[in-house]
Structures are given as structure tokens and as C-alpha cells.
Design a protein around this motif. Structure first.
Motif, PDB file in Angstrom:
ATOM      1  N   ASP A   3       0.850  -1.195   0.000  1.00  0.00           N
ATOM      2  CA  ASP A   3       0.000   0.000   0.000  1.00  0.00           C
ATOM      3  C   ASP A   3       0.886   1.246   0.000  1.00  0.00           C
ATOM      4  N   SER A   4       0.967   1.901  -1.163  1.00  0.00           N
ATOM      5  CA  SER A   4       1.842   3.064  -1.310  1.00  0.00           C
ATOM      6  C   SER A   4       1.094   4.387  -1.190  1.00  0.00           C
ATOM      7  N   SER A   5      -0.058   4.384  -0.502  1.00  0.00           N
ATOM      8  CA  SER A   5      -0.832   5.622  -0.354  1.00  0.00           C
ATOM      9  C   SER A   5      -0.156   6.630   0.575  1.00  0.00           C
ATOM     10  N   GLY A   6       0.898   6.195   1.304  1.00  0.00           N
ATOM     11  CA  GLY A   6       1.696   7.148   2.071  1.00  0.00           C
ATOM     12  C   GLY A   6       1.720   6.932   3.563  1.00  0.00           C
ATOM     13  N   SER A   7       0.824   6.112   4.107  1.00  0.00           N
ATOM     14  CA  SER A   7       0.723   5.990   5.565  1.00  0.00           C
ATOM     15  C   SER A   7       1.684   4.968   6.156  1.00  0.00           C
ATOM     16  N   SER A  39       3.907  -1.757  -5.829  1.00  0.00           N
ATOM     17  CA  SER A  39       3.323  -0.696  -5.004  1.00  0.00           C
ATOM     18  C   SER A  39       2.053  -0.187  -5.665  1.00  0.00           C
ATOM     19  N   SER A  80      -1.542   2.332  -4.806  1.00  0.00           N
ATOM     20  CA  SER A  80      -2.053   3.337  -3.871  1.00  0.00           C
ATOM     21  C   SER A  80      -3.565   3.328  -3.725  1.00  0.00           C
ATOM     22  N   ASN A  81      -4.268   2.366  -4.349  1.00  0.00           N
ATOM     23  CA  ASN A  81      -5.736   2.407  -4.310  1.00  0.00           C
ATOM     24  C   ASN A  81      -6.331   1.827  -3.031  1.00  0.00           C
ATOM     25  N   GLU A  82      -5.497   1.271  -2.134  1.00  0.00           N
ATOM     26  CA  GLU A  82      -5.927   0.781  -0.817  1.00  0.00           C
ATOM     27  C   GLU A  82      -6.951  -0.356  -0.895  1.00  0.00           C
ATOM     28  N   ALA A 103      -1.039  -3.847   4.026  1.00  0.00           N
ATOM     29  CA  ALA A 103      -1.861  -2.636   4.055  1.00  0.00           C
ATOM     30  C   ALA A 103      -2.210  -2.284   5.494  1.00  0.00           C
ATOM     31  N   ASN A 128       5.051   4.135   4.631  1.00  0.00           N
ATOM     32  CA  ASN A 128       6.218   4.148   3.753  1.00  0.00           C
ATOM     33  C   ASN A 128       7.452   3.492   4.380  1.00  0.00           C
ATOM     34  N   SER A 146      -7.777   1.699   4.717  1.00  0.00           N
ATOM     35  CA  SER A 146      -8.452   1.863   3.436  1.00  0.00           C
ATOM     36  C   SER A 146      -9.570   2.882   3.626  1.00  0.00           C
TER      37      SER A 146
END
Length: 371
Positions: A178-182, A221, A223-225, A248, A184, A251
Motif C-alpha cells: 500500500d503506497s498511499s503514504g501511511s 506498489s 495506492s488504491n488501498e 496494508a 512508507n 483503506s
């Protein structure tokens, strides 16, 4: 009485939290204290030399207070012949305020509990064998004659044991991140694990061909969770096997499951319901009963020492346990091809993630050793 462990001479000027685990990297189970939120009082208030913290597995039951033994906590996981790690977290001081590392300061120490035979007061079993050999006179057996049109013995009825699943040159292992940023901080050790420890472990299954390993074992990676959607990924070739590993921690937009208050998942979410249905369909349509496997690693992103995205953990627990909205075919509790690994530590070591992955894969039927 059961196994009893006492922690003496704890020195802490502030209140603290106490937890126990079998690895210095976690998972740690909290040992509830008598203060607010399960904290333990400062050593300025309680003398831990004369009044230590007591834990027991309560198997058999420890006598109640007043009978000579008092234990404040039942930790059913306590076992003999096991190394444990005790974590103490300060309730006041953070690691580094200037660097914005607001995790509570902590120390971790190990203890080793010997085999039960080392405790004379506990294990007093004595073993002895009296052996007397008796040779009976053989009984003559009649000669069996064939019977025309004899009915053959029926085939036993019952489930066929599931064979051990084998990793081979046509096994694809997809690691999704999960590369959405939370989370890293978890990506770098995952990448290191794939190119070193995991490669060393699995390379023999890929004919010691590094190029083939890199084709089959990948990190992607996204980012769509939508971690459940990632678990539904089918092999690139229908004759191949696939193992999907999804890391992850939340979401928010897709499954409506994140920090406290973001809990639309309770009544089902559009994308969550759709991804569960897709995963069920792809599992049902797998080439063989063992050709599609998946594991969701729920990562703990911490805030003040605790998991921040509690609703996400509640969501995946409900989906895989089949509770609430996710009973039956609305969830995944009947799908033994997939599982969830809760409380995965964020930003840990490559060795930690290797252990988590190999352990979880073996839990789904593989038998990977020597890692």
C-alpha cells in the motif's frame, strides 16, 4: 498450580505500559495494569522488589489471593521452554520530540523459561517401564478359498487429506504494498528482504536461477488501498500457481475502514463488497484447489504507541472471521485458501518480514524450511 512468572525490581519514575511477546520485533501482548488505560504505577509509588508483577498461565489454576500466591494477570500463552521478550513503555516521554518521533520511549528485555523438568515443585512425573515378553502359541489359520462374485471391500469414505503445497518454477509470489503514504517505512525492508533473505530461501525452488526468481517473485506498489482486490490477482498463466501477499494498514476511501470514526465498512462498502465477491469467484475458478493462495498482512501504523487505524483491523477481522455484515458468502470465513495476519509491525527488519511471510505461507499448506 500453573506456571508463574514474577518481574522484580522495575525502576521507572513514570507510569508505564507492559507487554510480552516471543520476538523483540513484536507482536507484543499488553499486560493490563491497575492504573487508567491499563498502565502500571511508577516505581516511586510501588516497590517492585517487594511487590513484583506476577503473571501466570493459570493452567492448572493458581490459588486465589489469601492462599499464599497472588497473580494479577493471566497470560494463557505462557509456556515452559520458551524465550519471551518484555517491553516497558514510558507513559510520559517520547523518543525524540525534535525529530517528531512521538512514539513512547521503551526498553525490551528477554527472559527464558526452562523446561518444566527444571522445576522440581512443578513436574514430579517419574517414568518407569516393566516389560514382560509373552510368546503365545500360534493359532492355525484356515486357508481362504475364493468366493465367486465376491463383493470387493468398499473404498473408505471421508475427506482426502490436503497434500503439502510445493513451491516450484511455476509459482508466482506477488507482494503488494500500500503506497498511499501511511506506511512508507515498511517498503524499504520489504524490498531488502525480497532481494536477499527471501531470495536465498526460495532460489532452490527456481532452479537457482536469479532471473527466473525475479520474474516470479515481485513487489508491486499500489495506492488504491484495495488489498482484497490484490488478493484476487490471478496467475499470469492459468497453469501456474499464485500466492498473493498484501501489506496494508488502512483503506479510507475504498473500504471505508481507517482511523476511529471511519467505519462505513460495518454495513459493507461498495468497493469492499465488490472485491470480496471477485476474490471468492477467482478462488472458486482456480485451476486446482491449491493453485491460488492469499494472505493479507494488516500493518500497525502507530500513534502514541498504539495502532492508529483501529477500524481497518476491525474490518479485516470481521471479513476473515465472518462476523457482522460479513457472515457467510458476504465474507471470507469459509475460504481456507486465504488468511489475515494481524498486527504486523510497521518499519521493522527484513528478517522480521521474512519470518512473517514464511510462517503465513506454511499456515496455508506450504512447507518451506531452512530460511
Amino acid at each position: 498450580m500453573g506456571l508463574v512468572v514474577r518481574l522484580y525490581d522495575i525502576v521507572s519514575p513514570n507510569k508505564f505500559n507492559l507487554s510480552i511477546g516471543t520476538s523483540p520485533y513484536g507482536y507484543f501482548k499488553k499486560i493490563e495494569g491497575p492504573e487508567v488505560n491499563g498502565a502500571w504505577p511508577s516505581s516511586n509509588v510501588r516497590d517492585y522488589m517487594s511487590n513484583p508483577i506476577c503473571m501466570t498461565n493459570d493452567d492448572p489454576t493458581v490459588p486465589p489471593p489469601g492462599s499464599g500466591t497472588t497473580c494479577e494477570n493471566v497470560v494463557s500463552e505462557l509456556e515452559f521452554d520458551t524465550e519471551y521478550w518484555i517491553k516497558l513503555e514510558d507513559n510520559v516521554n517520547d523518543i525524540d520530540v525534535h525529530e517528531n518521533d512521538l512514539r513512547s520511549r521503551y526498553v525490551i528485555h528477554n527472559i527464558y523459561i526452562h523446561d518444566s523438568k527444571a522445576f522440581d515443585c512443578y513436574d514430579r512425573i517419574e517414568f518407569g517401564v516393566d516389560l514382560q515378553v509373552i510368546c503365545p502359541t500360534p493359532t492355525p489359520q484356515p486357508t481362504l478359498a475364493s468366493t465367486p462374485n465376491a463383493t470387493p471391500n468398499p473404498t473408505p469414505i471421508g475427506p482426502t487429506p490436503t497434500p503439502t503445497i510445493v513451491v516450484n518454477t511455476e509459482t508466482e509470489i506477488n507482494i503488494f504494498f500500500d503506497s498511499s503514504g501511511s506506511m512508507n517505512t515498511t517498503l524499504s525492508p520489504l524490498n531488502t528482504m525480497r532481494t536477499t533473505l527471501l531470495q536465498n530461501c526460495l532460489l532452490p525452488f527456481y532452479n537457482n536461477d536469479v532471473n527466473l526468481y525475479n520474474q516470479r517473485v515481485t513487489i508491486t506498489s499500489i495506492s488504491n488501498e484495495r488489498a482484497i482486490n490484490w488478493l484476487a490477482t490471478q496467475p499470469s498463466d492459468p497453469t501456474y500457481d499464485v500466492v498473493n501477499l498484501a501489506f496494508a494498514d488502512e483503506s479510507n476511501g475504498a473500504y471505508e475502514a481507517a482511523q476511529p470514526g471511519v467505519n462505513g465498512w460495518i454495513n459493507g462498502s461498495t468497493l469492499g463488497n465488490s472485491d470480496i465477491a471477485l476474490l471468492r469467484t477467482n478462488l472458486n475458478n482456480a485451476t486446482t484447489p491449491t493453485s491460488h493462495r492469499g494472505i493479507l498482512f494488516q500493518v500497525d501504523t502507530l500513534s502514541n504507541g498504539s495502532d492508529f487505524y483501529t477500524e481497518y483491523q476491525a474490518f479485516v477481522t470481521a471479513v476473515f472471521n465472518g462476523t457482522g455484515f460479513y457472515v457467510g458468502t458476504a465474507g471470507l470465513s469459509d475460504k481456507t485458501e486465504v488468511s489475515v495476519n494481524l498486527d504486523t509491525v510497521a518499519g521493522s527488519t527484513p528478517q522480521y518480514y521474512l519470518n512473517q511471510i514464511i510462517g503465513a505461507m506454511n499456515g496455508l499448506g506450504y512447507n518451506i524450511t531452512g530460511c
